[in-house]
Design an enzyme around this catalytic site. Structure first.
Site, mmCIF file in Angstrom:
data_model
loop_
_atom_site.group_PDB
_atom_site.id
_atom_site.type_symbol
_atom_site.label_atom_id
_atom_site.label_comp_id
_atom_site.label_asym_id
_atom_site.label_seq_id
_atom_site.Cartn_x
_atom_site.Cartn_y
_atom_site.Cartn_z
ATOM 1 N N ARG A 112 -12.755 -14.543 -5.167
ATOM 2 C CA ARG A 112 -11.340 -14.605 -4.799
ATOM 3 C C ARG A 112 -11.252 -15.051 -3.346
ATOM 4 N NH1 ARG A 112 -9.794 -8.102 -4.393
ATOM 5 N NH2 ARG A 112 -11.538 -7.591 -3.036
ATOM 6 N N ASN A 150 -3.237 -10.734 -0.190
ATOM 7 C CA ASN A 150 -3.960 -9.471 -0.233
ATOM 8 C C ASN A 150 -5.061 -9.483 0.809
ATOM 9 O OD1 ASN A 150 -4.347 -6.873 -1.742
ATOM 10 N ND2 ASN A 150 -6.430 -7.696 -1.841
ATOM 11 N N GLU A 151 -5.013 -8.534 1.703
ATOM 12 C CA GLU A 151 -6.052 -8.405 2.728
ATOM 13 C C GLU A 151 -6.476 -9.770 3.280
ATOM 14 O OE1 GLU A 151 -9.218 -6.059 1.052
ATOM 15 O OE2 GLU A 151 -8.199 -4.184 1.517
ATOM 16 N N GLU A 308 -3.571 1.000 -0.102
ATOM 17 C CA GLU A 308 -4.698 1.203 -1.010
ATOM 18 C C GLU A 308 -5.609 2.292 -0.473
ATOM 19 O OE1 GLU A 308 -7.204 -2.142 -1.833
ATOM 20 O OE2 GLU A 308 -5.526 -3.522 -2.025
ATOM 21 N N TRP A 316 -18.351 -1.073 -4.044
ATOM 22 C CA TRP A 316 -18.873 -2.172 -3.229
ATOM 23 C C TRP A 316 -19.787 -1.707 -2.093
ATOM 24 C CZ3 TRP A 316 -16.587 -0.895 1.349
ATOM 25 C CH2 TRP A 316 -15.331 -0.276 1.293
ATOM 26 N N GLU A 356 -14.983 -5.231 -10.457
ATOM 27 C CA GLU A 356 -14.638 -3.910 -9.924
ATOM 28 C C GLU A 356 -14.496 -2.857 -11.017
ATOM 29 O OE1 GLU A 356 -12.712 -4.952 -5.693
ATOM 30 O OE2 GLU A 356 -11.319 -5.069 -7.377
ATOM 31 N N LYS A 357 -15.210 -3.063 -12.124
ATOM 32 C CA LYS A 357 -15.041 -2.122 -13.250
ATOM 33 C C LYS A 357 -15.587 -0.736 -12.943
ATOM 34 C CE LYS A 357 -18.925 -4.281 -15.682
ATOM 35 N NZ LYS A 357 -19.012 -5.387 -14.680
HETATM 36 C C1 GAL Z 1 -9.612 -3.914 -1.414
HETATM 37 C C2 GAL Z 1 -8.865 -4.989 -2.180
HETATM 38 C C3 GAL Z 1 -8.629 -4.591 -3.615
HETATM 39 C C4 GAL Z 1 -9.881 -4.045 -4.207
HETATM 40 C C5 GAL Z 1 -10.357 -2.888 -3.377
HETATM 41 C C6 GAL Z 1 -11.584 -2.212 -3.890
HETATM 42 O O1 GAL Z 1 -10.260 -4.430 -0.310
HETATM 43 O O2 GAL Z 1 -7.633 -5.256 -1.581
HETATM 44 O O3 GAL Z 1 -8.168 -5.707 -4.335
HETATM 45 O O4 GAL Z 1 -10.854 -5.053 -4.229
HETATM 46 O O5 GAL Z 1 -10.654 -3.353 -2.087
HETATM 47 O O6 GAL Z 1 -11.972 -1.157 -3.062
#
Ligand code: GAL
Length: 693
Positions: A112, A150-151, A308, A316, A356-357
């Site tokens: 992305r 987004n970010e 978030e 991650w 991200e599952k």
């Molecule tokens: C953020 C992002 C989200 C998702 C999340 C996972 O950085 O905006 O879309 O990836 O991390 O922790």
């Protein structure tokens, strides 16, 4: 519900990605949202490929259904512009929009955010889609807030391609005007780097030797501004279509070195932030508080949105820690304590496919008969009860200066020591203040600091003349100031301030540093300090590492000296009375014990007080709402420790309804929010929790 006006309560929800699920699931989604007390969802963050499946063919039917469902169930929508994830067709058509790394590597499509921020094709196609989205949903009853992109810069903060080179030159012309000025600013007489034509300038791609540091600094500034231009273009379009709907984009405040968020914060209607705990951080509650305080400060004290965070583990980090029972609730409330008017998560329903599952969601893979779901429902109820807190402000007597330009400058290469990192001392001093129960704001170095009793500037390597003289004036007028090694060293062009370090602060600190003596990895020194408050000069011995320097006193008094290392006997900490104020200098990297003890001295000297006396690992923050002439203080008490904690408080616990008559007991892991009656509490009752430190 009124959005971010204070009267309507707190927001609760998260990223809602229904496109990952069959339509039959959507009815269950909204039903469960109601059960959990969700009142805000972010929709469509990564949906470009669905909203525009092929160039110029727009399909919004599915989104219509989702927004209708939300409206019917009383869930407000924070509608996203999906411009963080251009579809596959875009890159097939515009391979020139793919970004290039510093090493000249062309990145492939997929993932992305894989676009060059300066790409004209990206900007054109993104705006065309945003225009359609705004026109379609401008009057939709569910629309409460716009969530742009987004970010920004999370994955593509800097692009070194030829398109970026052209944009960089344009930006440089605006900044420097002519080549003579640029050559002077970049110090190009060094290594014969002089430019005779604009076309000769390229981004600071990997070169045979160290790149020009000012060129790199300007490239960081340019790159932040390029993405900001992308944001502004979308925002302006949305503002024209829906003047009454606020616009935000989610920041990653202290986690992102890439964007100068002071410049960004001025451009959004509501500041929102994403915060994720770092599993390996032993004091995650401190990191969380720091993030929340930076965010509130970027919002100039106004309420902000936690856009978030995670209900439990992320996916991650190398080893992703699940949250312990109660931790998610405590985390959410810690953000609220520090000014958030809403708590949102990534994401509503944990994905079953994709990268991200294994990231937690509000609704876990295992469904509703789970600990996480029960806690999600409980948090929703808690936030509902905390509605009166919305709109409240947090005030602080202490500010820490925080500056992305100083961060960039501090961590450029070819410096005296690779071990000097910008966030290192910010966190160390913040942590010591957190332990002391002192609430902290963050401020830009050129901000008006007159409201603060104490200002800290850890490793503020790069500082403008305006900031340097404002800081001197602040101290001269009675302010207390503390700075550390590698502060005030260069101007905004990264040129050394001559005449002895730290050039910008020499006079106010009453010291002159002749030469740096960085230490080797694993090497430490002992420092002997004389307690300035201690009658009869009680001495203490501390450890320090990373940095020492040959310092001469020019009016300051020594507070501590090196016992060993390369500079035995040389002052390591100094204190200087400068006109009506006091300036402290810490010339070495003190360990945590020393930083804590020094913080006690410095705060006592400045007359800074903790919010309340509380045991260690208990966080206490006061948030106040003002309605007309009436002020209502709310005391948040968060027990991160393993023992019950007793804290002075009088009033009523908004969460449980229980009265607090002089004090409250908060169980390990729990939170109390006391609507205070009769003003701020005094000292802790005897027999209560032990004092800090
Ligand atoms: C953020 C992002 C989200 C998702 C999340 C996972 O950085 O905006 O879309 O990836 O991390 O922790």
């Amino acid at each position: 519900m009124k959005l971010f006006g204070g009267a309507g309560g707190l927001w609760y929800g998260g990223d809602y990605n229904p496109e990952q699920w069959p339509e039959e699931v959507w009815a269950e989604d909204v039903r469960l949202m109601r059960e959990a007390g969700v009142n805000l969802v972010t929709v469509g963050v990564f949906s470009w490929a669905l909203e525009e499946p092929s160039p110029g063919r727009y399909e919004f039917g599915w989104l219509d259904t989702v927004l209708e469902l939300c409206a019917e169930h009383g869930v407000a929508v924070e509608l996203a512009t999906p411009t963080a994830a251009p579809p596959a067709w875009f890159f097939r058509r515009h391979p020139e929009a793919l970004p290039v790394t510093e090493d000249g590597q062309l990145l492939g499509p997929g993932g992305r955010q894989g676009f060059c921020p300066s790409s004209p094709a990206y900007r054109e196609r993104a705006l065309a889609l945003v225009e359609r989205l705004a026109a379609r949903y401008r009057d939709h009853p569910a629309l409460a807030l716009w969530h742009v992109h987004n970010e920004y810069g999370c994955h593509n903060a800097r692009c070194y391609c030829d398109t970026s080179a052209v944009a960089f030159r344009r930006w440089l012309r605006d900044r420097h005007g002519d080549l003579e000025t640029l050559n002077a600013a970049w110090g190009t007489s060094f290594w014969g780097q002089r430019y005779g034509a604009w076309e000769e300038i390229v981004p600071p791609r990997r070169a045979a030797a160290f790149q020009n540091p000012t060129q790199r600094l300007d490239f960081y500034r340019f790159s932040s501004d390029e993405l900001l231009a992308c944001f502004r273009a979308e925002r302006d379009l949305l503002r024209r279509a829906t003047p009454g709907v606020p616009v935000t984009t989610n920041f990653m405040v202290h986690r992102s070195k890439n964007l100068d968020y002071w410049r960004w914060a001025a451009e959004v209607d509501i500041v929102s932030n994403d915060h994720y705990l770092v599993s390996a951080d032993p004091r995650r509650e401190v990191d969380l508080a720091l993030s929340a305080d930076v965010t509130r400060s970027l919002a100039a004290g106004r309420p902000w949105l936690l856009q978030e965070n995670a209900t439990s583990a992320v996916n991650w980090q190398p080893r992703n820690r699940a949250k312990l029972p109660g931790e998610m609730r405590r985390n959410g409330l810690a953000h609220v304590a520090r000014g958030a008017d809403g708590v949102c998560f990534f994401q509503w329903r944990a994905s079953r496919a994709g990268a991200e599952k294994f990231h937690s969601g509000m609704l876990p893979h295992a469904g509703t008969d789970t600990r996480v779901w029960r806690e999600v429902v409980e948090l929703g109820e808690t936030l509902r009860r905390l509605g009166p807190v919305a709109g409240g402000r947090v005030s602080a007597e202490v500010a820490i200066l925080f500056d992305w330009e100083a961060w960039w400058g501090c961590e450029l290469d070819s410096h005296p020591s690779v071990a000097v990192g910008y966030l290192d001392r910010i966190r160390a001093h913040y942590e010591a203040l957190w332990d002391a129960g002192v609430t902290v704001d963050f401020a830009h170095p050129e901000a008006d600091l007159s409201a603060y009793r104490l200002v800290l500037a850890p490793t503020l390597y790069l500082v403008s003349d305006v900031a340097a003289s404002a800081l001197s004036d602040y101290v001269a007028a009675g302010g207390h100031f503390l700075t550390t090694y590698f502060s005030g060293i260069v101007d905004p062009c990264d040129h050394v301030r001559l005449g002895g370090y730290p050039g910008a602060f020499r006079e106010v600190l009453g010291v002159l540093v002749e030469e740096f003596f960085p230490l080797q990895a694993g090497e430490s020194v002992r420092v002997e300090a004389e307690d300035p408050q201690g009658a009869g000069g009680r001495t203490r011995e501390w450890a320090a590492d990373v940095w020492t320097e040959l310092l001469h006193l020019r009016g300051a008094e020594p507070v501590a000296r090196y016992v060993d290392g390369p500079l035995p006997g040389v002052p390591a900490i100094t204190r200087h009375r400068y006109r009506d104020g006091v300036a402290w200098y810490v010339a070495t990297r003190l360990d945590a014990e020393a930083t804590g003890a020094l913080t006690e001295w410095v705060t006592a000297d400045a007359g800074v007080t903790p919010t309340a006396e509380a045991p260690r690992q208990v966080e206490v923050v006061r948030r106040r709402t003002t309605v007309g002439e009436t002020e209502a203080p709310y005391l948040f008490v968060l027990n991160h420790g393993g023992e019950p904690a007793r804290v002075s408080a009088s009033g009523t616990d908004l969460i449980t309804g229980a009265p607090a008559r002089g004090w409250i007991d908060v169980q390990p892991g729990n939170v109390a929010v006391i609507e205070e009656k009769g003003g701020a509490p005094g000292a802790a009752p005897s027999g209560g929790g032990q004092r800090r430190c």
